[in-house]
Design an enzyme around this catalytic site. Structure first.
Site, PDB file in Angstrom:
ATOM      1  N   SER A  62       0.857  -1.306  -0.025  1.00  0.00           N
ATOM      2  CA  SER A  62      -0.065   0.010   0.041  1.00  0.00           C
ATOM      3  C   SER A  62       0.801   1.200  -0.031  1.00  0.00           C
ATOM      4  CB  SER A  62      -0.879   0.042   1.452  1.00  0.00           C
ATOM      5  OG  SER A  62      -1.804  -1.050   1.406  1.00  0.00           O
TER       6      SER A  62
HETATM    7  N1  SAH Z   1      -0.572  -4.698   3.860  1.00  0.00           N
HETATM    8  C1  SAH Z   1       0.120  -5.032   2.890  1.00  0.00           C
HETATM    9  C2  SAH Z   1      -0.852  -4.760   1.365  1.00  0.00           C
HETATM   10  C3  SAH Z   1      -1.100  -6.220   0.954  1.00  0.00           C
HETATM   11  S1  SAH Z   1      -2.237  -5.791  -0.402  1.00  0.00           S
HETATM   12  C4  SAH Z   1       1.447  -4.484   2.602  1.00  0.00           C
HETATM   13  O1  SAH Z   1       1.863  -3.760   3.557  1.00  0.00           O
HETATM   14  O2  SAH Z   1       2.465  -4.997   1.808  1.00  0.00           O
HETATM   15  C5  SAH Z   1      -3.597  -7.192   0.367  1.00  0.00           C
HETATM   16  C6  SAH Z   1      -3.092  -8.446   0.433  1.00  0.00           C
HETATM   17  O3  SAH Z   1      -4.453  -9.174   0.993  1.00  0.00           O
HETATM   18  C7  SAH Z   1      -2.841  -9.200  -0.696  1.00  0.00           C
HETATM   19  O4  SAH Z   1      -1.551  -9.514  -0.467  1.00  0.00           O
HETATM   20  C8  SAH Z   1      -3.718 -10.154  -0.780  1.00  0.00           C
HETATM   21  O5  SAH Z   1      -3.306 -11.503  -1.200  1.00  0.00           O
HETATM   22  C9  SAH Z   1      -4.354 -10.414   0.542  1.00  0.00           C
HETATM   23  N2  SAH Z   1      -5.870 -10.896   0.931  1.00  0.00           N
HETATM   24  C10 SAH Z   1      -6.698 -11.064  -0.005  1.00  0.00           C
HETATM   25  N3  SAH Z   1      -7.883 -11.409   0.687  1.00  0.00           N
HETATM   26  C11 SAH Z   1      -7.285 -12.278   1.864  1.00  0.00           C
HETATM   27  C12 SAH Z   1      -8.017 -12.939   2.820  1.00  0.00           C
HETATM   28  N4  SAH Z   1      -9.017 -13.407   2.719  1.00  0.00           N
HETATM   29  N5  SAH Z   1      -6.878 -13.213   3.581  1.00  0.00           N
HETATM   30  C13 SAH Z   1      -5.757 -13.031   3.689  1.00  0.00           C
HETATM   31  N6  SAH Z   1      -5.210 -12.256   2.911  1.00  0.00           N
HETATM   32  C14 SAH Z   1      -6.034 -11.712   1.918  1.00  0.00           C
END
Ligand code: SAH
Length: 213
Positions: A62
């Protein structure tokens, strides 16, 4: 050419403080965690740009401002136990871990979990537990949490996440409504009572799982 440390300090000042982030814990943690470690090697020079970056598996780390906004809104404080759903690169979990006492971070892509785990280990951040799987139903075994942050967008607030908040705790998550994503902050104010406010429009990847869309 600014060093990465200088770029990090400039990011805190220009992207966070200039936009109204005031929480000292958040500013200090964002000034400490090396975001360059959480992006692919070839993108390191862009680590402090004002936006999201690809991290593989069609997912993104993000924008720094959104990470700060969510942690500030969630009211993460020293001593807290925090759940993050959608750990991705592990960056937000790393930032939270510099403030809270314990962080549980769930990510559905095992490859992302593996690289996030390695980064946190190399940095010596020992108070983060990364879990591979669907986090849309939270982590009932570890509840209650003082704060829950969700980094992927569903169509509703998953009820299990509301139930896993301690009274007084806050849940920050994007929810798709009327064709747009709104970042919501819910606060549990009683056994069966939550307040809600809208922090504005955002863009997240979809939340995929049993309690998602
Ligand atoms: N906080 C992260 C941003 C990741 S983007 C950072 O700092 O890099 C959001 C993430 O949510 C993605 O990697 C995606 O694979 C994950 N995601 C989507 N649905 C999910 C679920 N039900 N449980 C766990 N992860 C999930």
């Amino acid at each position: 050419m600014l060093s990465l440390a200088q770029q990090r300090a400039a990011m805190v000042e220009r992207q966070l403080q200039a936009r109204g982030i005031v929480d000292e814990h958040v500013l200090a943690a964002m000034g400490e965690v090396p975001r360059e470690v959480f992006v692919p090697e070839r993108l390191r020079e862009f680590a402090y740009e004002d936006g999201p970056l690809p991290i593989g598996e069609e997912q993104t780390i993000s924008q720094p401002y959104i990470v700060a906004l969510m942690i500030e809104a969630a009211g993460v404080a020293p001593g807290d136990r925090v759940l993050e759903v959608g750990a991705g690169s592990g960056y937000a979990a790393a930032v939270i871990s510099r403030i809270a006492s314990e962080v549980f971070a769930v990510e559905r892509h095992p490859t992302l979990v593996e690289s996030a785990r390695k980064r946190l280990f190399d940095l010596g951040y020992q108070n983060v537990t990364l879990i591979a799987g669907d986090g849309s139903g939270g982590l009932p075994d570890q509840a209650l949490f003082d704060a829950i942050l969700v980094a992927a967008c569903g169509f509703a607030v998953p009820d299990p996440l509301k139930q896993q908040l301690a009274i007084g705790g806050r849940l920050v998550l994007p929810v798709a409504r009327a064709g747009q994503q709104s970042l919501l902050c819910l606060r549990r104010i009683g056994e069966a009572e939550w307040s809600e406010h809208d922090l504005g429009h955002v863009r997240f990847v979809p939340l995929i799982g049993g309690h998602g869309p």
